[in-house]
Design a protein around this motif. Structure first.
Motif, PDB file in Angstrom:
ATOM      1  N   GLY A   1       0.822  -1.200   0.000  1.00 17.85           N
ATOM      2  CA  GLY A   1       0.000   0.000   0.000  1.00 17.85           C
ATOM      3  C   GLY A   1       0.858   1.252   0.000  1.00 17.85           C
ATOM      4  N   PRO A   2       0.454   2.287  -0.738  1.00 12.86           N
ATOM      5  CA  PRO A   2       1.263   3.515  -0.819  1.00 12.86           C
ATOM      6  C   PRO A   2       1.126   4.421   0.391  1.00 12.86           C
ATOM      7  CG  PRO A   2      -0.707   3.736  -2.169  1.00 12.86           C
ATOM      8  CD  PRO A   2      -0.717   2.334  -1.640  1.00 12.86           C
ATOM      9  N   GLY A   3       0.179   4.134   1.274  1.00 12.08           N
ATOM     10  CA  GLY A   3      -0.042   4.992   2.431  1.00 12.08           C
ATOM     11  C   GLY A   3      -1.520   5.258   2.640  1.00 12.08           C
ATOM     12  N   MET A   4      -1.839   6.414   3.205  1.00 11.71           N
ATOM     13  CA  MET A   4      -3.231   6.780   3.462  1.00 11.71           C
ATOM     14  C   MET A   4      -3.693   7.844   2.476  1.00 11.71           C
ATOM     15  SD  MET A   4      -5.040   8.181   6.973  1.00 11.71           S
ATOM     16  CE  MET A   4      -4.709   9.938   6.766  1.00 11.71           C
TER      17      MET A   4
ATOM     18  N   LEU B   1       0.629   1.933   8.263  1.00 15.66           N
ATOM     19  CA  LEU B   1       1.642   2.599   9.072  1.00 15.66           C
ATOM     20  C   LEU B   1       3.037   2.150   8.649  1.00 15.66           C
ATOM     21  CD1 LEU B   1       0.167   2.518  12.687  1.00 15.66           C
ATOM     22  CD2 LEU B   1       0.356   4.477  11.164  1.00 15.66           C
ATOM     23  N   SER B   2       3.122   0.951   8.076  1.00 14.96           N
ATOM     24  CA  SER B   2       4.418   0.418   7.679  1.00 14.96           C
ATOM     25  C   SER B   2       4.455  -0.007   6.218  1.00 14.96           C
ATOM     26  CB  SER B   2       4.791  -0.777   8.569  1.00 14.96           C
ATOM     27  OG  SER B   2       3.739  -1.731   8.603  1.00 14.96           O
ATOM     28  N   GLY B   3       3.456   0.409   5.434  1.00 15.35           N
ATOM     29  CA  GLY B   3       3.466   0.098   4.010  1.00 15.35           C
ATOM     30  C   GLY B   3       3.276  -1.362   3.693  1.00 15.35           C
ATOM     31  N   ARG B   4       2.544  -2.088   4.545  1.00 19.63           N
ATOM     32  CA  ARG B   4       2.285  -3.511   4.299  1.00 19.63           C
ATOM     33  C   ARG B   4       1.345  -3.674   3.097  1.00 19.63           C
ATOM     34  NH1 ARG B   4       3.424  -6.834   8.801  1.00 19.63           N
ATOM     35  NH2 ARG B   4       5.345  -5.987   9.712  1.00 19.63           N
TER      36      ARG B   4
ATOM     37  N   LEU C   1      -0.740  10.392   1.823  1.00 16.85           N
ATOM     38  CA  LEU C   1       0.249  10.487   2.891  1.00 16.85           C
ATOM     39  C   LEU C   1       1.018   9.166   2.941  1.00 16.85           C
ATOM     40  CD1 LEU C   1      -2.192  12.431   3.708  1.00 16.85           C
ATOM     41  CD2 LEU C   1      -1.271  12.260   6.028  1.00 16.85           C
ATOM     42  N   PRO C   2       2.283   9.122   2.478  1.00 15.81           N
ATOM     43  CA  PRO C   2       3.081   7.895   2.568  1.00 15.81           C
ATOM     44  C   PRO C   2       3.229   7.464   4.027  1.00 15.81           C
ATOM     45  CG  PRO C   2       4.143   9.531   1.175  1.00 15.81           C
ATOM     46  CD  PRO C   2       3.027  10.227   1.886  1.00 15.81           C
ATOM     47  N   PRO C   3       3.603   6.202   4.283  1.00 18.02           N
ATOM     48  CA  PRO C   3       3.661   5.707   5.666  1.00 18.02           C
ATOM     49  C   PRO C   3       4.447   6.583   6.632  1.00 18.02           C
ATOM     50  CG  PRO C   3       3.850   3.876   4.146  1.00 18.02           C
ATOM     51  CD  PRO C   3       3.859   5.121   3.314  1.00 18.02           C
TER      52      PRO C   3
ATOM     53  N   GLU D   1      10.194  -0.935  13.124  1.00 19.63           N
ATOM     54  CA  GLU D   1       9.969  -1.917  12.057  1.00 19.63           C
ATOM     55  C   GLU D   1       9.787  -3.293  12.689  1.00 19.63           C
ATOM     56  OE1 GLU D   1      12.188  -1.847   8.449  1.00 19.63           O
ATOM     57  OE2 GLU D   1      12.973   0.164   8.864  1.00 19.63           O
ATOM     58  N   MET D   2       8.650  -3.922  12.413  1.00 15.62           N
ATOM     59  CA  MET D   2       8.316  -5.212  13.005  1.00 15.62           C
ATOM     60  C   MET D   2       8.603  -6.304  11.977  1.00 15.62           C
ATOM     61  SD  MET D   2       7.373  -3.627  15.687  1.00 15.62           S
ATOM     62  CE  MET D   2       6.807  -4.942  16.763  1.00 15.62           C
ATOM     63  N   LEU D   3       9.626  -7.102  12.217  1.00 16.33           N
ATOM     64  CA  LEU D   3      10.059  -8.148  11.287  1.00 16.33           C
ATOM     65  C   LEU D   3       9.647  -9.498  11.865  1.00 16.33           C
ATOM     66  CD1 LEU D   3      13.536  -6.590  10.524  1.00 16.33           C
ATOM     67  CD2 LEU D   3      11.479  -6.435   9.142  1.00 16.33           C
TER      68      LEU D   3
END
Length: 565
Positions: A58-61, A98-101, A118-120, A313-315
Motif C-alpha cells: 500500500g502507498p499509504g493513506m 503505518l508500515s506500508g504492508r 500520505l506515505p507511511p 519496524e516489526m520483522l
C-alpha cells in the motif's frame, strides 16, 4: 427527500458490518484536511483506476478531496464483494499502512477522484504531530483491521479438514499476527472441493492455502506463508539500526515503543508472532489498570500498533540464528534463519523462553495434531464437548484450564506436585476449585501418546504408584514451563547462568566502567524480561524492564558516538 428500499438495505448492512461505523469511517472537516496537507501530496485518479490493490504494498493513506472510491474485498478464489464507498472528507487506509504492508482490500476510483496521499512515514508524522486528529485516525485504522479480521477479508483462504496437518497451527499463526483469513472445508464447500480436485493434494500437502493473488501453497511453513503474504519486508538488511530488539513479547514491545518514541531507529524480530507467551493468555487479571482483565493478545496487539505508530519496524516471523559481537563492521551483526544479515548499534535480548517439551513418548508425532502449548479460540473449537487433558500447575495453566472449561466437557488437570499453592495465584486456585468440570489430578504425569494421524489416547500414571492408565483424549494441553531462548547467543560472549538465563549488571574487570543493571557482559547488548536472570517473570515486570532499558540504550549510544580523547 425519500430514500429507496435498496439504499435502506445497504445502510442497514453497513451498520451491521461496522457497528462502530462513525468511529470506523469518520468524515474529516475542511479545517482538519487543511491541517493534513503539509503531510501529503495531491493526486488524481481517473474512473476505474486503482488507488491500491489487494496483496500489493500500500502507498499509504488517502484523503478523498473530491469524487468517490469504491472499496471491495477479493480472495484468491476470485470472489469479489463490496465493502463500502468513501467520498470527500473520508480517508482510506488501515493499520497496515503505518508500515506500508500489502493492502488487504481493493480501492478503485468511481469517477474522477482527487485525493491527498500520505506515505507511511508522513502518516506516522501526522499521528504524532496532530495528537487529537491522530487519535481519531489511529482508532479508525485499528477498527478497520478488526472488521477485516472478523470478516476474513483480504487474507488467505485455508482449505482442508479442520483437524488435518498444520491447519490449526497456521490458523493460530495468522490470528496471533492479526492477519485476516478464513477456512473452508472441502466436505461442505463446493469451491474448496473444486480446488482440491484440481490440485489433487496428498494428505501431507493439506491444507492448501490460497493467497489473495491466487497463488496456491501446499501445507506451507509459517515463514513461507508470511513471505507469500508480504508480512516480511526485504529492505531491513540494507539499514543500520540504533537498536535491534530480539523478541516481541511484553518486554520487547515495551522496548520498541519507548525507544522508537524517543527517536531511535528500531527493528523488532520474532520467530513466530508478537506477544510471546503472554500473547497466548486468554485473560490477564492482575495487570495494573485492567480491573476486568485483558487478553494477552489484546494487550500485545495494542503495543504492536503503538510501536508501528512511532516507526519501529516489526520483522515477524524472522528467526535470529546467531549474534556476531566482534563489531568488525562497526556494528553488531544478526544472522537470520532466512539467510540475511542485519546490523545494529545495540541489541536488546528479549527472546523470552520457549515452551518446554516434557519427556513423553510419541510427543513430537502429535504436536499440532492434538498436542498444544497454548489455548486459543481455535483449539477451544476443536475440543468442544470433549474431555481434554491439561498438564501444568502455574498461572498459565490455571488461566487455560478456566478458559477451556467453558468449551470442553471436562478438563482433567494433571499436576506433578501435591498442590497448587506454591505455583499459582490464589484467585485462580479459587476459580478452578469453583468450576465443576475441572478435575484436579495431583501427583500425576503423562507418559505416552497414541493415535493414527491425530492424537487419540493419552497414557498416564500416578507418581505415587507404578500403575499406568489410558484415557481417550483427542486434545492435550501442555503448560509445563519454558526454557530460556538463548541458543542464538552462543559464542558471542554473553554470559548466562546455570539455567541458561542471561546475566546482567555483572562487573567483568577491575576499574571498568559501571555496568548498567540491564546490560549483559557484552557492552551494547542488553537483556530484559523472562530471558534475564533474576527477572520476576510477570507481564508487568517485563514491560517495566522494557521501558527502563531505553535510558541505558541512550547512554551507550551517546558514549559510542562520542570521539575518543
Amino acid at each position: 427527500m425519500a430514500v429507496d428500499e435498496t439504499t435502506i438495505d445497504r445502510l442497514s448492512a453497513t451498520a451491521y458490518a461496522f457497528p462502530r461505523h462513525e468511529q470506523t469511517f469518520p468524515t474529516l472537516t475542511a479545517h482538519e484536511i487543511e491541517r493534513m496537507r503539509r503531510f501529503g501530496e495531491r493526486c488524481s485518479y481517473q474512473d476505474g483506476e486503482a488507488l491500491f490493490e489487494t496483496g500489493k504494498p500500500g502507498p499509504g493513506m488517502f484523503v478523498v478531496l473530491s469524487g468517490s472510491v469504491s472499496i471491495t474485498q477479493r480472495d484468491g478464489l476470485g470472489h469479489v464483494a463490496p465493502i463500502i464507498d468513501q467520498g470527500p472528507g473520508q480517508f482510506l487506509a488501515e493499520i497496515g499502512q503505518l508500515s506500508g504492508r500489502p493492502a488487504l482490500v481493493d480501492g478503485h476510483a468511481d469517477g474522477v477522484v482527487e485525493a491527498l496521499l500520505l506515505p507511511p512515514d508522513r502518516l506516522r508524522a501526522l499521528l504524532v504531530a496532530e495528537a487529537d486528529l491522530g487519535e481519531r485516525i489511529m482508532r479508525a485504522l485499528i477498527l478497520r483491521r478488526v472488521s477485516l479480521i472478523q470478516g476474513g477479508a483480504g487474507g488467505p483462504v485455508l482449505i482442508g479438514p479442520a483437524s488435518v496437518g498444520n491447519m490449526a497451527s497456521l490458523q493460530n499463526f495468522l490470528a496471533r499476527n492479526g492477519q485476516p483469513h478464513h477456512f473452508l472445508d472441502p466436505e461442505t464447500d463446493k469451491d474448496a472441493a473444486d480446488l482440491v480436485a484440481r490440485y489433487s493434494p496428498t494428505r501431507a500437502e493439506l491444507p492448501l492455502v490460497v493467497c489473495p493473488n491466487g497463488t496456491v501453497l501446499r501445507n506451507p511453513s509459517e515463514t513461507a506463508l508470511a513471505m507469500a503474504l508480504g508480512m516480511i519486508g526485504n529492505s531491513a538488511h540494507e539499514k543500520l539500526y540504533d537498536v535491534a530488539v530480539v523478541g516481541s513479547g511484553p518486554a520487547g514491545l515495551a522496548t520498541a515503543v519507548y525507544a522508537a518514541s524517543e527517536g531511535l531507529s528500531v527493528a523488532v524480530f520474532d520467530s513466530r508472532a508478537f506477544g510471546g507467551q503472554a500473547g497466548a493468555s486468554m485473560r490477564i487479571e492482575n495487570y495494573l489498570g485492567f480491573p476486568t482483565g485483558i487478553s494477552g493478545q489484546a494487550l500485545a496487539g495494542r503495543a504492536f500498533n503503538q510501536a508501528q505508530k512511532f516507526g519501529a519496524e516489526m520483522l515477524i516471523p524472522v528467526s535470529i540464528k546467531s549474534l556476531d559481537c566482534t563489531k568488525a563492521s562497526g556494528a553488531f551483526v544478526l544472522d537470520t534463519a532466512c539467510g540475511h544479515t542485519l546490523r545494529a548499534k545495540s541489541v536488546v535480548v528479549a527472546s523470552g523462553a520457549r515452551y518446554r517439551r516434557p519427556e513423553i513418548y510419541n510427543l513430537d508425532a502429535f504436536e499440532g495434531r492434538g498436542v498444544w502449548y497454548w489455548a486459543s479460540p481455535i483449539e477451544a473449537r476443536l475440543c468442544a464437548n470433549q474431555d481434554v487433558v491439561l498438564v501444568g500447575g502455574g498461572n498459565s495453566a490455571g488461566q487455560a484450564a478456566v478458559y477451556l472449561s467453558a468449551h470442553a466437557r471436562r478438563v482433567n488437570m494433571m499436576i506433578r506436585g501435591g498442590g497448587l499453592g506454591a505455583s499459582m495465584s490464589r484467585y485462580l486456585i479459587e476459580r478452578i476449585e469453583a468450576t465443576p468440570n475441572i478435575e484436579l489430578m495431583f501427583n500425576t504425569e503423562v507418559i505416552g501418546l497414541d493415535g493414527a494421524e491425530t492424537l487419540q489416547r493419552v497414557r498416564w500414571r500416578s507418581r505415587l504408584a507404578p500403575d499406568e492408565f489410558t484415557m481417550d483424549i483427542r486434545n492435550l494441553f501442555l503448560f509445563v514451563g519454558a526454557d530460556p531462548a538463548t541458543g542464538w547467543l552462543e559464542g558471542c560472549g554473553v554470559q548466562v547462568d546455570r539455567g541458561g538465563f542471561v546475566m546482567t549488571g555483572v562487573q567483568t574487570g577491575e576499574g571498568a566502567r559501571a555496568v548498567p543493571l540491564l546490560e549483559t557482559t557484552v557492552p551494547g547488548v542488553f537483556a530484559v524480561g523472562d530471558v534475564r536472570s533474576g527477572s520476576v517473570k510477570r507481564v508487568g515486570g517485563a514491560i517495566g524492564e522494557g521501558a527502563q532499558v531505553v535510558a541505558a540504550l541512550h547512554g551507550y549510544l551517546a558514549d559510542a558516538g562520542s570521539p575518543t580523547l
